[in-house]
Scaffold this motif. Structure first.
Motif, PDB file in Angstrom:
ATOM      1  N   GLU A 252     -13.644  -5.108  -6.825  1.00  0.00           N
ATOM      2  CA  GLU A 252     -12.760  -3.956  -6.609  1.00  0.00           C
ATOM      3  C   GLU A 252     -13.566  -2.713  -6.260  1.00  0.00           C
ATOM      4  O   GLU A 252     -13.132  -1.892  -5.441  1.00  0.00           O
ATOM      5  CB  GLU A 252     -11.899  -3.696  -7.847  1.00  0.00           C
ATOM      6  CG  GLU A 252     -10.831  -2.647  -7.599  1.00  0.00           C
ATOM      7  CD  GLU A 252      -9.749  -2.636  -8.667  1.00  0.00           C
ATOM      8  OE1 GLU A 252      -8.759  -1.916  -8.479  1.00  0.00           O
ATOM      9  OE2 GLU A 252      -9.894  -3.362  -9.681  1.00  0.00           O
ATOM     10  N   GLU A 259     -12.879   1.166   1.540  1.00  0.00           N
ATOM     11  CA  GLU A 259     -11.686   1.974   1.791  1.00  0.00           C
ATOM     12  C   GLU A 259     -12.067   3.431   2.025  1.00  0.00           C
ATOM     13  O   GLU A 259     -11.496   4.096   2.911  1.00  0.00           O
ATOM     14  CB  GLU A 259     -10.736   1.850   0.599  1.00  0.00           C
ATOM     15  CG  GLU A 259      -9.332   2.378   0.876  1.00  0.00           C
ATOM     16  CD  GLU A 259      -8.388   2.106  -0.279  1.00  0.00           C
ATOM     17  OE1 GLU A 259      -7.248   1.702  -0.038  1.00  0.00           O
ATOM     18  OE2 GLU A 259      -8.824   2.298  -1.445  1.00  0.00           O
ATOM     19  N   GLU A 289      -3.107  -8.142  -4.268  1.00  0.00           N
ATOM     20  CA  GLU A 289      -2.726  -6.721  -4.228  1.00  0.00           C
ATOM     21  C   GLU A 289      -3.200  -6.046  -2.941  1.00  0.00           C
ATOM     22  O   GLU A 289      -2.428  -5.340  -2.280  1.00  0.00           O
ATOM     23  CB  GLU A 289      -3.335  -6.019  -5.446  1.00  0.00           C
ATOM     24  CG  GLU A 289      -3.076  -4.519  -5.495  1.00  0.00           C
ATOM     25  CD  GLU A 289      -3.858  -3.848  -6.604  1.00  0.00           C
ATOM     26  OE1 GLU A 289      -4.105  -2.626  -6.475  1.00  0.00           O
ATOM     27  OE2 GLU A 289      -4.231  -4.531  -7.590  1.00  0.00           O
ATOM     28  N   LYS A 290      -4.446  -6.280  -2.557  1.00  0.00           N
ATOM     29  CA  LYS A 290      -4.991  -5.591  -1.384  1.00  0.00           C
ATOM     30  C   LYS A 290      -4.411  -6.147  -0.082  1.00  0.00           C
ATOM     31  O   LYS A 290      -4.117  -5.376   0.856  1.00  0.00           O
ATOM     32  CB  LYS A 290      -6.523  -5.707  -1.371  1.00  0.00           C
ATOM     33  CG  LYS A 290      -7.196  -5.133  -2.612  1.00  0.00           C
ATOM     34  CD  LYS A 290      -6.785  -3.702  -2.895  1.00  0.00           C
ATOM     35  CE  LYS A 290      -7.445  -3.161  -4.145  1.00  0.00           C
ATOM     36  NZ  LYS A 290      -6.950  -1.798  -4.509  1.00  0.00           N
ATOM     37  N   ALA A 292      -1.465  -7.592   0.252  1.00  0.00           N
ATOM     38  CA  ALA A 292      -0.063  -7.164   0.327  1.00  0.00           C
ATOM     39  C   ALA A 292       0.042  -5.719   0.813  1.00  0.00           C
ATOM     40  O   ALA A 292       0.945  -5.373   1.589  1.00  0.00           O
ATOM     41  CB  ALA A 292       0.595  -7.310  -1.043  1.00  0.00           C
ATOM     42  N   THR A 293      -0.886  -4.863   0.401  1.00  0.00           N
ATOM     43  CA  THR A 293      -0.855  -3.447   0.783  1.00  0.00           C
ATOM     44  C   THR A 293      -1.160  -3.252   2.264  1.00  0.00           C
ATOM     45  O   THR A 293      -0.502  -2.450   2.949  1.00  0.00           O
ATOM     46  CB  THR A 293      -1.870  -2.644  -0.060  1.00  0.00           C
ATOM     47  OG1 THR A 293      -1.543  -2.786  -1.447  1.00  0.00           O
ATOM     48  CG2 THR A 293      -1.851  -1.171   0.322  1.00  0.00           C
ATOM     49  N   TYR A 294      -2.155  -3.985   2.769  1.00  0.00           N
ATOM     50  CA  TYR A 294      -2.624  -3.734   4.137  1.00  0.00           C
ATOM     51  C   TYR A 294      -2.150  -4.753   5.170  1.00  0.00           C
ATOM     52  O   TYR A 294      -2.157  -4.478   6.369  1.00  0.00           O
ATOM     53  CB  TYR A 294      -4.159  -3.680   4.154  1.00  0.00           C
ATOM     54  CG  TYR A 294      -4.704  -2.403   3.569  1.00  0.00           C
ATOM     55  CD1 TYR A 294      -4.818  -1.252   4.339  1.00  0.00           C
ATOM     56  CD2 TYR A 294      -5.070  -2.340   2.234  1.00  0.00           C
ATOM     57  CE1 TYR A 294      -5.313  -0.073   3.799  1.00  0.00           C
ATOM     58  CE2 TYR A 294      -5.561  -1.160   1.681  1.00  0.00           C
ATOM     59  CZ  TYR A 294      -5.675  -0.030   2.469  1.00  0.00           C
ATOM     60  OH  TYR A 294      -6.155   1.141   1.930  1.00  0.00           O
ATOM     61  N   GLU A 297       3.407  -8.802   2.632  1.00  0.00           N
ATOM     62  CA  GLU A 297       3.679  -9.762   1.566  1.00  0.00           C
ATOM     63  C   GLU A 297       3.502 -11.207   2.033  1.00  0.00           C
ATOM     64  O   GLU A 297       3.014 -12.050   1.282  1.00  0.00           O
ATOM     65  CB  GLU A 297       5.098  -9.560   1.034  1.00  0.00           C
ATOM     66  CG  GLU A 297       5.316  -8.257   0.285  1.00  0.00           C
ATOM     67  CD  GLU A 297       4.660  -8.259  -1.085  1.00  0.00           C
ATOM     68  OE1 GLU A 297       4.318  -9.371  -1.573  1.00  0.00           O
ATOM     69  OE2 GLU A 297       4.480  -7.179  -1.662  1.00  0.00           O
TER      70      GLU A 297
END
Length: 386
Positions: A252, A259, A289-290, A292-294, A297
């Motif tokens: 992370e 990022e 999580e990453k 899905a964000t960029y 889904e």
């Protein structure tokens, strides 16, 4: 022929001497056993059964009958200390030190036991004072080992480093411990935003142990705090060669640095590469999580499915269920999926824990220093089930 006859005569003599020696030894053992008070055997039996209260009472009676039994008195003092009766242990050892006929060697042993009594009772300053006075005698090694425990407990890392170096032998170099002590110092300086001093301590840690993962993690944190993101990435990526199992702790951090550089896709690609190369790493949640964000889904579900199939686990199963709950499910189907998801999460939280390789202590939190056995770098960086 005459020589053979002599040998034939000597054999019975040898057997007779062996029988006589065995008889003498057995008589000595029986005589010593009869001389011991009955309470000694009662106390010994209670110790075998782990009944320390009965053992301490029985041995205390024996000591009253045999006040000069210093070894037995030492055992009784240790029993008091184990039971938390520190005041009784201190009084016993102090009274033995006042005995007029105690030998210098026994006096050192008594002082060492007294130091342990004070340490257990929380009187650390008094314990340290006694141990410092024993460093040049026969109990020097044991005293240094006890002092090392005290300095770690008090978080006096500079004294711990000095003492560990004095204890260093070919069998135990203490390089892992000393590197961790420097990391503790570096972490403290980093909390105080003293990056320069923190960097010095990290360099010392890596000089002692070039494979110290924690030092690389802290170095990356220093560079990240100073906004030197490429340097932070370089520090964290060194962990792959030091001990790849700890990449789950750096993943992370690495993504955050990418990022900050405006390169989230490179960060995701790096984490995905780690997940594929080292499927035992605990990266499923972070990857989902990453992505899905960029990337959406749908892509997150696909990546998570690949990761879970490579390393089936409860946490990954929870993520798979969650990712598919947004699909075309009936009301009853959604209710069933939520029930299964909650059940999987419950057991994942209960069963998924970090574990100490030395004493098998388990915890949901990660520790560099095992709180149960005191070993450094013994905790698994990735949680396991069961």
């Amino acid at each position: 022929m005459e020589l053979d006859l002599w040998w034939l005569l000597l054999f019975p003599a040898f057997f007779a001497l062996g029988w006589l020696a065995a008889r003498v030894d057995m008589r000595t053992v029986l005589k010593q056993a009869k001389a011991l008070p009955a309470g000694f055997f009662k106390g010994l039996d209670a110790l075998v059964d782990d009944k320390t209260d009965v053992a301490s009472q029985a041995l205390a009676e024996v000591v009253r009958q045999e006040p000069q039994s210093f070894d037995l008195s030492l055992t009784l003092g240790k029993l008091y200390r184990k039971r938390g009766e520190n005041d009784r242990a201190i009084r016993l050892h102090q009274s033995l030190l006042d005995a007029p006929d105690i030998s210098p060697e026994m006096r050192e042993r008594m002082r060492f036991e007294l130091a342990q009594d004070f340490h257990k009772a929380g009187l650390v300053d008094r314990a340290e004072e006694i141990l410092q006075g024993l460093l040049s005698g026969n109990m020097g090694l044991s005293a240094r080992q006890q002092l090392l425990d005290i300095y770690q407990q008090d978080r006096d890392w500079l004294k711990a480093i000095e003492t560990a170096r004095e204890l260093r032998t070919d069998a135990h170099s203490f390089q892992h411990e000393v590197a961790q002590f420097y990391c503790e110092l570096a972490q403290g300086e980093l909390y105080r935003s003293n990056s320069g001093k923190a960097r010095e301590y990290v360099a010392e840690a890596l000089a002692v142990n070039r494979k110290c993962v924690r030092a690389s993690l802290i170095l990356g944190d220093i560079e990240f705090a100073l906004e030197n993101y490429p340097a932070a990435i370089a520090a964290w990526q060194k962990i792959e060669k030091q001990n790849y199992a700890f990449l789950s702790m750096a993943a992370e951090r690495l993504f955050d640095a990418y990022e900050k550089l405006g390169k989230p896709a490179e960060g995701i690609a790096l984490i995905k590469g780690y997940s594929e190369t080292f499927p035992q790493l605990e990266l499923t949640d972070l990857l989902y999580e990453k992505v899905a964000t960029y990337e959406g889904e749908a892509r997150a579900l696909s990546v998570t499915r690949e990761a879970v199939h490579a390393r089936p686990n409860l946490t990954g199963a929870y993520r798979l269920i969650e990712a598919q709950m947004g699909g075309l499910l009936t009301q009853e189907g959604r209710s069933d999926a939520e029930l299964v998801r909650a059940l999987v999460l419950k057991y994942a939280q209960r069963l998924t824990q970090h574990r100490c390789r030395r004493c098998n202590f388990r915890s949901r939190a990660f520790f560099w220093h095992c709180p149960a056995c005191g070993e450094w770098e013994s905790f698994s960086p990735n949680r396991s089930e069961g």
